[in-house]
Design a protein around this motif. Structure first.
Motif, mmCIF file in Angstrom:
data_model
loop_
_atom_site.group_PDB
_atom_site.id
_atom_site.type_symbol
_atom_site.label_atom_id
_atom_site.label_comp_id
_atom_site.label_asym_id
_atom_site.label_seq_id
_atom_site.Cartn_x
_atom_site.Cartn_y
_atom_site.Cartn_z
ATOM 1 N N VAL A 52 0.874 -1.184 0.000
ATOM 2 C CA VAL A 52 0.000 0.000 0.000
ATOM 3 C C VAL A 52 0.905 1.226 0.000
ATOM 4 C CG1 VAL A 52 -1.724 1.268 1.334
ATOM 5 C CG2 VAL A 52 -1.805 -1.239 1.234
ATOM 6 N N ALA A 85 -3.017 -0.653 -3.355
ATOM 7 C CA ALA A 85 -3.801 0.535 -3.019
ATOM 8 C C ALA A 85 -2.879 1.729 -2.821
ATOM 9 C CB ALA A 85 -4.600 0.291 -1.744
ATOM 10 N N THR A 109 -6.764 0.311 -5.686
ATOM 11 C CA THR A 109 -7.790 1.110 -5.010
ATOM 12 C C THR A 109 -7.175 2.428 -4.553
ATOM 13 O OG1 THR A 109 -8.651 -0.974 -4.155
ATOM 14 C CG2 THR A 109 -9.585 1.042 -3.241
ATOM 15 N N GLY A 149 -7.219 -4.257 -1.982
ATOM 16 C CA GLY A 149 -6.828 -4.062 -3.370
ATOM 17 C C GLY A 149 -7.794 -4.812 -4.263
#
Ligand code: MLT
Ligand code: MN
Length: 310
Positions: A52, A85, A109, A149
């Motif tokens: 992330v 993400a 995301t 994700g």
């Protein structure tokens, strides 16, 4: 949980392309005791598979290249990425411009406050991230959520919280008075947790002042990455670099009675790391007295490639 500093500098990076200040000049010349730095972002993983990103800096391509864990995985298809993400802490150029480099049809995301999502929606160039590939999720401050994700949960969760700050420079409203039209959610901090391990840390790369709510939230935290933009409020003016103070930019300085060194002195935060360090900041010189003060007070100064395990 692994936390990797992708970039540790403030907007402009270090050296900054058009800057002949003493720090930029010396790091460009390769002088000992100064390290080049890209613009601020972290990468975090609970499982060493899904990553992330916290902020997407203009230097993201170079940062991914320098970080093997973020390269496409062998044997996982001709196009793939471990980046599940991206979470944004504000709409500043140094935190969102990298989104444009993530445009190759790769699903992930994107999480941000509704204020920052509005800013992205109002700039149609961000439509290069097609909504069917890159879902935009609004974060409600104070409400933790699992970070997911395209392939599911990452084992990490996040909580956004409101932080005193300023609206992005390109959104400032000169008619709006002292706060330039800043609204709640323009600047947020993040608490990132490893759901299974129960560990967590805070990431606050921009903060204008440490208010009571933040003090209570951060007290006795295990790990904090905090706004290290300036050492003194007027250092950019004193160095002839800009007419702006740190306060005008929404950043609290390190030194002095109103600085972050004093504010955190008695909060019991176990590990404190400065990030988003401006090219004017004397702590960038490893042998400077200011660097000595900061380290003497128990702070670390982030550098690109720094890795922290929690
Ligand atoms: C900031 O952190 O104050 C901004 O990134 C400044 C800028 O937009 O260059
Ligand atoms: Mn910035």
């Amino acid at each position: 949980m692994i936390i990797r500093v992708l970039g540790s500098a403030a907007g402009g990076g270090f050296p900054q392309w058009n800057c002949n200040g003493a720090n930029s000049r010396d790091v460009r010349a390769g002088r000992a005791g100064l390290k080049p730095r890209t613009q601020s972002a972290l990468a975090v993983s609970a499982n060493e598979r899904d990553w992330v990103l916290l902020n997407a800096s203009p230097d993201i391509r170079q940062q991914i290249d320098a970080t093997p864990a973020l390269h496409p995985r062998p044997g996982d298809g001709i196009r793939n990425s471990p980046i599940a993400a991206v979470i944004l802490t504000n709409g500043d150029v140094d935190h969102v411009a990298g989104l444009l480099s993530l445009r190759e049809g790769q699903p992930f995301t994107l999480y941000a406050s509704s204020r920052v999502l509005q800013a992205l929606a109002a700039n149609s160039i961000f439509n290069v991230l097609a909504p069917e590939k890159v879902g935009r999720q609004s974060m409600t401050p104070g409400t933790p959520f699992p970070i997911a994700g395209p392939a599911g949960e990452t084992g990490l969760s996040a909580e956004a919280f409101v932080v005193p700050g300023k609206v992005a420079l390109y959104l400032e409203d000169p008619e709006a008075g002292e706060n330039f039209g800043t609204e709640e959610g323009d600047t947020i901090g993040l608490k990132i947790s490893d759901t299974a391990a129960g560990t967590s840390f805070f990431y606050i790369p921009g903060c204008a002042t440490l208010d009571d709510a933040l003090v209570e939230r951060l007290r006795a935290a295990a790990l904090l990455f905090f706004d290290g933009t300036l050492y003194t409020n007027d250092e950019m003016i004193a160095q002839g670099l800009s007419a702006k103070t740190g306060q005008r930019m929404g950043h609290m300085n390190m030194s002095g009675a109103d600085g972050s060194l004093a504010a955190f002195e008695a909060l019991g935060v176990q590990r404190r790391i400065y990030i988003h360090i401006n090219n004017s900041n004397p702590v960038l010189r490893e042998t400077s007295p200011e660097r000595g003060v900061v380290e003497g007070a128990g702070w670390e100064v982030a550098y690109d490639g720094m890795e922290v395990r929690l």
